[in-house]
Design an enzyme around this catalytic site. Structure first.
Site, PDB file in Angstrom:
ATOM      1  CB  CYS A 191      -0.925   0.019   1.214  1.00  0.00           C
ATOM      2  SG  CYS A 191      -0.033   0.025   2.788  1.00  0.00           S
ATOM      3  CB  CYS A 205      -2.871  -0.398   9.000  1.00  0.00           C
ATOM      4  SG  CYS A 205      -3.305   0.416   7.448  1.00  0.00           S
TER       5      CYS A 205
END
Length: 330
Positions: free
Chosen positions: A54, A131
């Site tokens: 990402c 994340c």
């Protein structure tokens, strides 16, 4: 910062209030200098980690007391989305007051769980679980820098699902023990593939070395080969019909028990409006094989389910399979 500046307003409800608050007001964001670390009586450790999938990145600062290995202060800088900020802030908070060895044991699941408002409701949507994985990896990088070792030395297993931290060995073992036949079953039993889903099949948001679809196929093939080899060995030895239950693989034991239940036990239970299912099978240190079952239908509330019915089930299995079987209702 407006909510719609962080993520689409239509999916805002998928983020916990804790995550939303930390996106806007992180508590541990900042830098620590060498001078500040010395003033706090510790050694400064700085580690970086970036997620190729990402483009997000995080830098972690630790102040570590070299006499006790305790992390006296922790700060971070995040270069990424709001979820990366919230995860990194939570990660830094979890590190405070722990030794370096304790901090390494903090997983991405711990980070995500700490951000939940409700223990039963995920803090972020599945596609954002990476994340918290990034937060976990930067901890390893910091610990490796402090100890002067390679970060990979903290990983003693091949991790297939980074989101849920599920190893290759665990997935294969669960498939064999529970005779799993689908990706959905693997996810239900282990949580592997339940979040970003990249480990399920090729074509996800990041390339993987191992995919659940291939692991399932290969493990099922191994199970069949083990079964055929056991039967062949028994036939060669002239004991095909006398092969000991104790010598069976776990999958063979499960199939043997299931066959006995289907033939001699289940019909009896069904006649009275009940049934049962096998939850697990384990060999114990005392030489017994424990069969964990769950009663269904009328049996689940029957007074004799822990006395007469249980005795009958155990007696049948001990007679048809092995005298070392113990039945444990859950």
């Amino acid at each position: 910062m407006a909510k719609d500046d962080l993520i689409g307003g239509s999916i805002w409800e998928e983020y916990s209030q804790k995550v939303q608050d930390l996106m806007n007001s992180p508590q541990n964001m900042g830098e620590i200098t060498d001078e500040e670390a010395k003033a706090q009586g510790g050694k400064l450790i700085v580690a970086d980690f970036g997620a190729e999938s990402c483009g997000d990145a995080v830098r972690l600062y630790w102040v570590v007391d070299e006499e006790t290995d305790i992390i006296k202060n922790a700060k971070f800088k995040s270069f990424g989305c709001g979820t990366a900020i919230a995860s990194s802030d939570t990660m830094a908070e979890l590190c405070l007051g722990k030794t370096v060895d304790q901090a390494v044991k903090i997983t991405n699941i711990d980070v995500e769980f700490a951000m939940r408002d409700n223990p039963d409701i995920p803090a972020v949507p599945p596609q954002k679980m990476h994340c918290s994985v990034m937060a976990y990896d930067v901890i390893k990088a910091a610990a490796a820098s402090y100890k002067g070792v390679d970060a990979e030395s903290f990983e003693d297993e091949i991790i297939v699902c980074e989101c849920a931290r599920v190893s290759l060995g665990t997935i294969k073992e669960v498939i064999k023990i529970n005779d799993l036949k689908s990706i959905e079953e693997i996810t239900n039993y282990t949580k592997a593939g339940a979040f970003c889903k990249s480990c399920q099949n090729p074509g996800g948001h990041e390339e993987k070395e191992y995919y659940l679809v291939d692991i399932l196929k290969d493990t099922r093939a191994e199970m069949e080969q083990e079964k055929m080899s056991a039967l062949a060995d028994a036939k060669i030895a002239g004991t095909e019909s006398e092969m000991a239950f104790d010598d069976y693989t776990m999958v063979q034991k499960l199939k043997s028990v299931e066959a006995a239940i289907d033939k001699d036990i289940r019909p009896m239970l069904v006649m009275d409006g009940g049934n049962l299912e096998i939850l697990d099978i384990k060999d114990t240190d005392d030489g017994m094989t424990d069969i964990y079952i769950r009663y269904l239908g009328a049996c689940s509330g029957c007074a004799s389910s822990s006395t007469g019915t249980l005795f009958a089930i155990e007696s049948v299995l001990r007679e048809t399979c092995s005298p070392k079987i113990r039945v444990l209702p859950i």
